[in-house]
Scaffold this motif. Structure first.
Motif, PDB file in Angstrom:
ATOM      1  N   MET A 105      29.489  38.032  12.548  1.00  0.00           N
ATOM      2  CA  MET A 105      29.817  36.614  12.473  1.00  0.00           C
ATOM      3  C   MET A 105      29.463  35.891  13.772  1.00  0.00           C
ATOM      4  N   LYS A 106      29.444  36.628  14.879  1.00  0.00           N
ATOM      5  CA  LYS A 106      29.159  36.043  16.194  1.00  0.00           C
ATOM      6  C   LYS A 106      28.081  36.870  16.868  1.00  0.00           C
ATOM      7  N   PHE A 167      38.141  51.422  13.583  1.00  0.00           N
ATOM      8  CA  PHE A 167      37.202  50.319  13.880  1.00  0.00           C
ATOM      9  C   PHE A 167      37.121  49.354  12.696  1.00  0.00           C
ATOM     10  N   LEU A 168      36.983  49.906  11.463  1.00  0.00           N
ATOM     11  CA  LEU A 168      36.872  49.071  10.272  1.00  0.00           C
ATOM     12  C   LEU A 168      38.162  48.288  10.018  1.00  0.00           C
ATOM     13  N   LYS A 169      39.310  48.912  10.306  1.00  0.00           N
ATOM     14  CA  LYS A 169      40.600  48.236  10.129  1.00  0.00           C
ATOM     15  C   LYS A 169      40.697  47.039  11.078  1.00  0.00           C
ATOM     16  N   GLU A 170      40.304  47.242  12.337  1.00  0.00           N
ATOM     17  CA  GLU A 170      40.330  46.153  13.323  1.00  0.00           C
ATOM     18  C   GLU A 170      39.346  45.043  12.926  1.00  0.00           C
ATOM     19  N   ARG A 171      38.215  45.441  12.380  1.00  0.00           N
ATOM     20  CA  ARG A 171      37.208  44.458  11.953  1.00  0.00           C
ATOM     21  C   ARG A 171      37.733  43.613  10.803  1.00  0.00           C
ATOM     22  N   GLU A 172      38.430  44.234   9.843  1.00  0.00           N
ATOM     23  CA  GLU A 172      39.016  43.492   8.726  1.00  0.00           C
ATOM     24  C   GLU A 172      40.012  42.448   9.229  1.00  0.00           C
ATOM     25  N   GLU A 173      40.806  42.831  10.231  1.00  0.00           N
ATOM     26  CA  GLU A 173      41.763  41.889  10.824  1.00  0.00           C
ATOM     27  C   GLU A 173      41.027  40.732  11.497  1.00  0.00           C
ATOM     28  N   ALA A 174      39.923  41.038  12.188  1.00  0.00           N
ATOM     29  CA  ALA A 174      39.130  40.003  12.855  1.00  0.00           C
ATOM     30  C   ALA A 174      38.513  39.049  11.832  1.00  0.00           C
ATOM     31  N   ILE A 175      38.044  39.584  10.709  1.00  0.00           N
ATOM     32  CA  ILE A 175      37.458  38.749   9.648  1.00  0.00           C
ATOM     33  C   ILE A 175      38.524  37.837   9.046  1.00  0.00           C
ATOM     34  N   ALA A 176      39.726  38.393   8.808  1.00  0.00           N
ATOM     35  CA  ALA A 176      40.820  37.589   8.251  1.00  0.00           C
ATOM     36  C   ALA A 176      41.181  36.452   9.211  1.00  0.00           C
ATOM     37  N   GLN A 177      41.230  36.751  10.500  1.00  0.00           N
ATOM     38  CA  GLN A 177      41.543  35.731  11.505  1.00  0.00           C
ATOM     39  C   GLN A 177      40.435  34.661  11.532  1.00  0.00           C
ATOM     40  N   TYR A 178      39.190  35.088  11.470  1.00  0.00           N
ATOM     41  CA  TYR A 178      38.053  34.164  11.472  1.00  0.00           C
ATOM     42  C   TYR A 178      38.108  33.232  10.264  1.00  0.00           C
ATOM     43  N   GLU A 180      40.765  32.400   8.560  1.00  0.00           N
ATOM     44  CA  GLU A 180      41.908  31.507   8.739  1.00  0.00           C
ATOM     45  C   GLU A 180      41.534  30.349   9.672  1.00  0.00           C
ATOM     46  N   GLU A 181      40.806  30.652  10.745  1.00  0.00           N
ATOM     47  CA  GLU A 181      40.350  29.614  11.672  1.00  0.00           C
ATOM     48  C   GLU A 181      39.428  28.627  10.955  1.00  0.00           C
ATOM     49  N   LEU A 182      38.540  29.140  10.116  1.00  0.00           N
ATOM     50  CA  LEU A 182      37.652  28.266   9.348  1.00  0.00           C
ATOM     51  C   LEU A 182      38.434  27.378   8.393  1.00  0.00           C
ATOM     52  N   ARG A 183      39.435  27.962   7.738  1.00  0.00           N
ATOM     53  CA  ARG A 183      40.258  27.197   6.788  1.00  0.00           C
ATOM     54  C   ARG A 183      40.996  26.074   7.511  1.00  0.00           C
ATOM     55  N   LEU A 184      41.591  26.390   8.671  1.00  0.00           N
ATOM     56  CA  LEU A 184      42.313  25.380   9.439  1.00  0.00           C
ATOM     57  C   LEU A 184      41.377  24.276   9.928  1.00  0.00           C
ATOM     58  N   LYS A 186      38.635  23.337   8.508  1.00  0.00           N
ATOM     59  CA  LYS A 186      38.246  22.553   7.340  1.00  0.00           C
ATOM     60  C   LYS A 186      39.361  21.579   6.952  1.00  0.00           C
ATOM     61  N   GLU A 187      40.608  22.056   6.984  1.00  0.00           N
ATOM     62  CA  GLU A 187      41.751  21.205   6.647  1.00  0.00           C
ATOM     63  C   GLU A 187      41.876  20.048   7.640  1.00  0.00           C
ATOM     64  N   SER A 188      41.715  20.332   8.924  1.00  0.00           N
ATOM     65  CA  SER A 188      41.828  19.260   9.928  1.00  0.00           C
ATOM     66  C   SER A 188      40.714  18.237   9.748  1.00  0.00           C
ATOM     67  N   LYS A 189      39.552  18.691   9.349  1.00  0.00           N
ATOM     68  CA  LYS A 189      38.434  17.775   9.103  1.00  0.00           C
ATOM     69  C   LYS A 189      38.745  16.895   7.892  1.00  0.00           C
ATOM     70  N   MET A 190      39.339  17.493   6.866  1.00  0.00           N
ATOM     71  CA  MET A 190      39.702  16.743   5.652  1.00  0.00           C
ATOM     72  C   MET A 190      40.746  15.679   5.987  1.00  0.00           C
ATOM     73  N   LEU A 191      41.711  16.006   6.856  1.00  0.00           N
ATOM     74  CA  LEU A 191      42.741  15.051   7.233  1.00  0.00           C
ATOM     75  C   LEU A 191      42.141  13.886   8.001  1.00  0.00           C
ATOM     76  N   ARG A 192      41.153  14.156   8.843  1.00  0.00           N
ATOM     77  CA  ARG A 192      40.523  13.096   9.617  1.00  0.00           C
ATOM     78  C   ARG A 192      39.728  12.140   8.751  1.00  0.00           C
ATOM     79  N   THR A 193      39.157  12.631   7.671  1.00  0.00           N
ATOM     80  CA  THR A 193      38.329  11.777   6.814  1.00  0.00           C
ATOM     81  C   THR A 193      39.157  10.964   5.841  1.00  0.00           C
TER      82      THR A 193
END
Length: 194
Positions: A105-106, A167-178, A180-184, A186-193
């Motif tokens: 992702m990065k 390693f895969l378990k930690e990666r799954e947690e990182a993906i879930a966090q990523y 969640e950050e994208l969702r937040l 997106k929501e903040s962008k929707m509120l601004r518009t």
């Protein structure tokens, strides 16, 4: 005989030239349907969509359903077609071997790991594809190393199963966090518009 009549005769006698390009599309094995985007792509080329889907699904019945298959379709003037089905893309095999669903992702992130043996086995499969027909197995391996690097997959000599599981378990947690950050974001962008 008039000039216009002669031109019409010549026009009728000459075969219609097909300027359409080959259709290059990835279709999931056993899941070809008339729904967009496949249905509209076939319709634009005057292919009988129902017959094409039935033909494709029959030819891929022995392959696990849902595996993406690159296809090349050449359409003839009489609405018939030549369908060439390739092996799944290299990225599919690499991600399967690494046990991951999502590539990096990065920049600089390690998404997964595979061994040299995995790489060699994938290269043997990909060497069968027509585009790689003229490449040596060594060149196919080099190509796969580049694709793996692009996906964030590291190639190692050996993998410790317990270490990799962690390693895969930690990666799954990182993906879930990523996600969640994208969702937040997106929501903040929707509120601004609003």
């Amino acid at each position: 005989m008039s000039k216009t009549f002669g031109r019409k005769m010549v026009k009728k006698l000459t075969e219609k030239i097909d300027h359409s390009s080959k259709l290059r599309v990835n279709i999931p094995a056993g899941l070809a349907s008339s729904a967009p985007p496949l249905g509209s792509q076939l319709g634009q080329r005057n292919i009988n969509i129902v017959n094409f889907c039935k033909d494709f699904n029959e030819r891929t019945a022995n392959i696990k359903e849902g595996i993406p298959l690159p296809c090349r379709v050449k359409v003839h003037s009489d609405r018939t077609y030549d369908l060439v089905i390739h092996n799944p893309p290299a990225t599919y095999f690499l991600k399967q071997a690494a046990g991951i669903q999502k590539a990096k992702m990065k920049k600089g992130e390690v998404a997964g790991k595979i061994t040299l043996k995995h790489l060699y086995e994938i290269a043997k499969i990909k060497a069968e594809d027509p585009p790689q027909a003229l490449l040596s197995l060594e060149n196919v391996c080099k190509m796969l190393v580049g694709i793996a690097r692009t996906c964030g997959i590291e190639i190692v000599r050996e993998i410790d199963p317990e270490e990799y599981k962690q390693f895969l378990k930690e990666r799954e947690e990182a993906i879930a966090q990523y996600r969640e950050e994208l969702r937040l974001a997106k929501e903040s962008k929707m509120l601004r518009t609003n």
